[in-house]
Write a protein that holds these residues in place. Structure first.
Motif, PDB file in Angstrom:
ATOM      1  N   UNK A  58      52.069  45.642 107.616  1.00  0.00           N
ATOM      2  CA  UNK A  58      52.097  44.878 108.872  1.00  0.00           C
ATOM      3  C   UNK A  58      50.779  44.978 109.631  1.00  0.00           C
ATOM      4  N   UNK A  59      49.745  45.504 108.962  1.00  0.00           N
ATOM      5  CA  UNK A  59      48.457  45.660 109.622  1.00  0.00           C
ATOM      6  C   UNK A  59      48.262  47.057 110.176  1.00  0.00           C
ATOM      7  N   UNK A  60      49.370  47.810 110.308  1.00  0.00           N
ATOM      8  CA  UNK A  60      49.278  49.190 110.803  1.00  0.00           C
ATOM      9  C   UNK A  60      49.869  50.197 109.834  1.00  0.00           C
ATOM     10  N   UNK A  61      51.010  49.817 109.251  1.00  0.00           N
ATOM     11  CA  UNK A  61      51.717  50.744 108.354  1.00  0.00           C
ATOM     12  C   UNK A  61      52.215  50.001 107.136  1.00  0.00           C
ATOM     13  N   UNK A  62      52.362  50.752 106.043  1.00  0.00           N
ATOM     14  CA  UNK A  62      53.067  50.238 104.873  1.00  0.00           C
ATOM     15  C   UNK A  62      54.513  50.693 105.009  1.00  0.00           C
ATOM     16  N   UNK A  63      55.439  49.752 104.819  1.00  0.00           N
ATOM     17  CA  UNK A  63      56.854  50.101 104.930  1.00  0.00           C
ATOM     18  C   UNK A  63      57.595  49.668 103.687  1.00  0.00           C
ATOM     19  N   UNK A  64      58.639  50.419 103.380  1.00  0.00           N
ATOM     20  CA  UNK A  64      59.481  50.105 102.231  1.00  0.00           C
ATOM     21  C   UNK A  64      60.432  48.957 102.611  1.00  0.00           C
ATOM     22  N   UNK A  65      60.598  48.003 101.715  1.00  0.00           N
ATOM     23  CA  UNK A  65      61.590  46.942 101.922  1.00  0.00           C
ATOM     24  C   UNK A  65      62.724  47.204 100.919  1.00  0.00           C
ATOM     25  N   UNK A  66      63.655  48.042 101.311  1.00  0.00           N
ATOM     26  CA  UNK A  66      64.684  48.483 100.371  1.00  0.00           C
ATOM     27  C   UNK A  66      65.599  47.353  99.898  1.00  0.00           C
ATOM     28  N   UNK A  67      65.656  46.270 100.630  1.00  0.00           N
ATOM     29  CA  UNK A  67      66.511  45.149 100.203  1.00  0.00           C
ATOM     30  C   UNK A  67      66.036  44.546  98.876  1.00  0.00           C
ATOM     31  N   UNK A  68      64.778  44.763  98.546  1.00  0.00           N
ATOM     32  CA  UNK A  68      64.227  44.125  97.349  1.00  0.00           C
ATOM     33  C   UNK A  68      63.678  45.111  96.327  1.00  0.00           C
ATOM     34  N   UNK A  69      63.704  46.393  96.648  1.00  0.00           N
ATOM     35  CA  UNK A  69      63.153  47.411  95.741  1.00  0.00           C
ATOM     36  C   UNK A  69      64.098  47.638  94.573  1.00  0.00           C
ATOM     37  N   UNK A  70      63.542  47.689  93.361  1.00  0.00           N
ATOM     38  CA  UNK A  70      64.396  47.960  92.205  1.00  0.00           C
ATOM     39  C   UNK A  70      64.299  49.418  91.744  1.00  0.00           C
ATOM     40  N   UNK A  71      63.579  50.221  92.479  1.00  0.00           N
ATOM     41  CA  UNK A  71      63.565  51.656  92.205  1.00  0.00           C
ATOM     42  C   UNK A  71      62.776  52.064  90.978  1.00  0.00           C
ATOM     43  N   UNK A  72      61.792  51.267  90.610  1.00  0.00           N
ATOM     44  CA  UNK A  72      61.051  51.565  89.372  1.00  0.00           C
ATOM     45  C   UNK A  72      60.156  52.793  89.517  1.00  0.00           C
ATOM     46  N   UNK A  73      59.734  53.119  90.730  1.00  0.00           N
ATOM     47  CA  UNK A  73      58.923  54.311  90.953  1.00  0.00           C
ATOM     48  C   UNK A  73      57.431  54.132  90.722  1.00  0.00           C
ATOM     49  N   UNK A  74      56.989  52.907  90.460  1.00  0.00           N
ATOM     50  CA  UNK A  74      55.553  52.668  90.243  1.00  0.00           C
ATOM     51  C   UNK A  74      54.761  53.091  91.484  1.00  0.00           C
ATOM     52  N   UNK A  75      55.267  52.735  92.646  1.00  0.00           N
ATOM     53  CA  UNK A  75      54.551  53.066  93.886  1.00  0.00           C
ATOM     54  C   UNK A  75      54.364  54.579  94.006  1.00  0.00           C
ATOM     55  N   UNK A  76      55.441  55.338  93.763  1.00  0.00           N
ATOM     56  CA  UNK A  76      55.363  56.804  93.883  1.00  0.00           C
ATOM     57  C   UNK A  76      54.415  57.382  92.839  1.00  0.00           C
ATOM     58  N   UNK A  77      54.456  56.817  91.654  1.00  0.00           N
ATOM     59  CA  UNK A  77      53.606  57.319  90.577  1.00  0.00           C
ATOM     60  C   UNK A  77      52.124  57.053  90.850  1.00  0.00           C
ATOM     61  N   UNK A  78      51.840  55.912  91.445  1.00  0.00           N
ATOM     62  CA  UNK A  78      50.442  55.500  91.623  1.00  0.00           C
ATOM     63  C   UNK A  78      49.833  55.899  92.966  1.00  0.00           C
ATOM     64  N   UNK A  79      50.650  56.323  93.901  1.00  0.00           N
ATOM     65  CA  UNK A  79      50.098  56.710  95.213  1.00  0.00           C
ATOM     66  C   UNK A  79      49.099  57.853  95.025  1.00  0.00           C
ATOM     67  N   UNK A  80      47.842  57.673  95.421  1.00  0.00           N
ATOM     68  CA  UNK A  80      46.830  58.700  95.154  1.00  0.00           C
ATOM     69  C   UNK A  80      47.067  60.007  95.888  1.00  0.00           C
ATOM     70  N   UNK A  81      47.763  59.972  97.019  1.00  0.00           N
ATOM     71  CA  UNK A  81      47.997  61.224  97.755  1.00  0.00           C
ATOM     72  C   UNK A  81      49.442  61.717  97.606  1.00  0.00           C
ATOM     73  N   UNK A  82      50.201  61.054  96.737  1.00  0.00           N
ATOM     74  CA  UNK A  82      51.586  61.463  96.415  1.00  0.00           C
ATOM     75  C   UNK A  82      52.438  61.636  97.674  1.00  0.00           C
ATOM     76  N   UNK A  83      52.390  60.643  98.541  1.00  0.00           N
ATOM     77  CA  UNK A  83      53.206  60.730  99.755  1.00  0.00           C
ATOM     78  C   UNK A  83      54.453  59.850  99.679  1.00  0.00           C
TER      79      UNK A  83
END
Ligand code: SF4
Ligand code: SF4
Length: 89
Positions: A58-83
């Protein structure tokens, strides 16, 4: 090795004919990403790599959109700071 079936022999399957905006596809996912906003560096890698556009910027934060997430975990795997944690939900 068995021969491949022709299209007449394949059982009829389902086709999602609505846009994902109308068809919320995240309700069957057993795991959901949870971002620790205190550690997020806003690099946007999760936003870029999510195959379902289930991260929102949104220009300030990245937020999860759980209505459309399929839970693949790519985001968690690729996040460089593992947050991003994948949590049951
Ligand atoms: S778990 Fe997969 S679908 Fe869900 S936000 Fe992360 S990359 Fe996107
Ligand atoms: S990949 Fe990680 S650090 Fe980068 S924006 Fe996403 S949650 Fe934040």
């Amino acid at each position: 090795m068995s021969e491949l079936k022709g299209w007449r022999e394949i059982p009829i399957g389902g086709v999602a004919w609505k846009l994902s905006i109308e068809n919320k596809t995240g309700d069957w996912s057993p795991f959901k990403p949870k971002i620790d906003q205190t550690k997020c560096t806003k690099c946007l890698i999760c936003w870029i790599l999510c195959p379902d556009m289930a991260m929102e910027w949104d220009g300030e934060k990245v937020r999860e959109k759980h209505d459309y997430c399929k839970g693949c975990g790519i985001c968690a795997n690729e996040c460089p700071v593992k947050c991003i944690s994948m949590v049951r939900g």
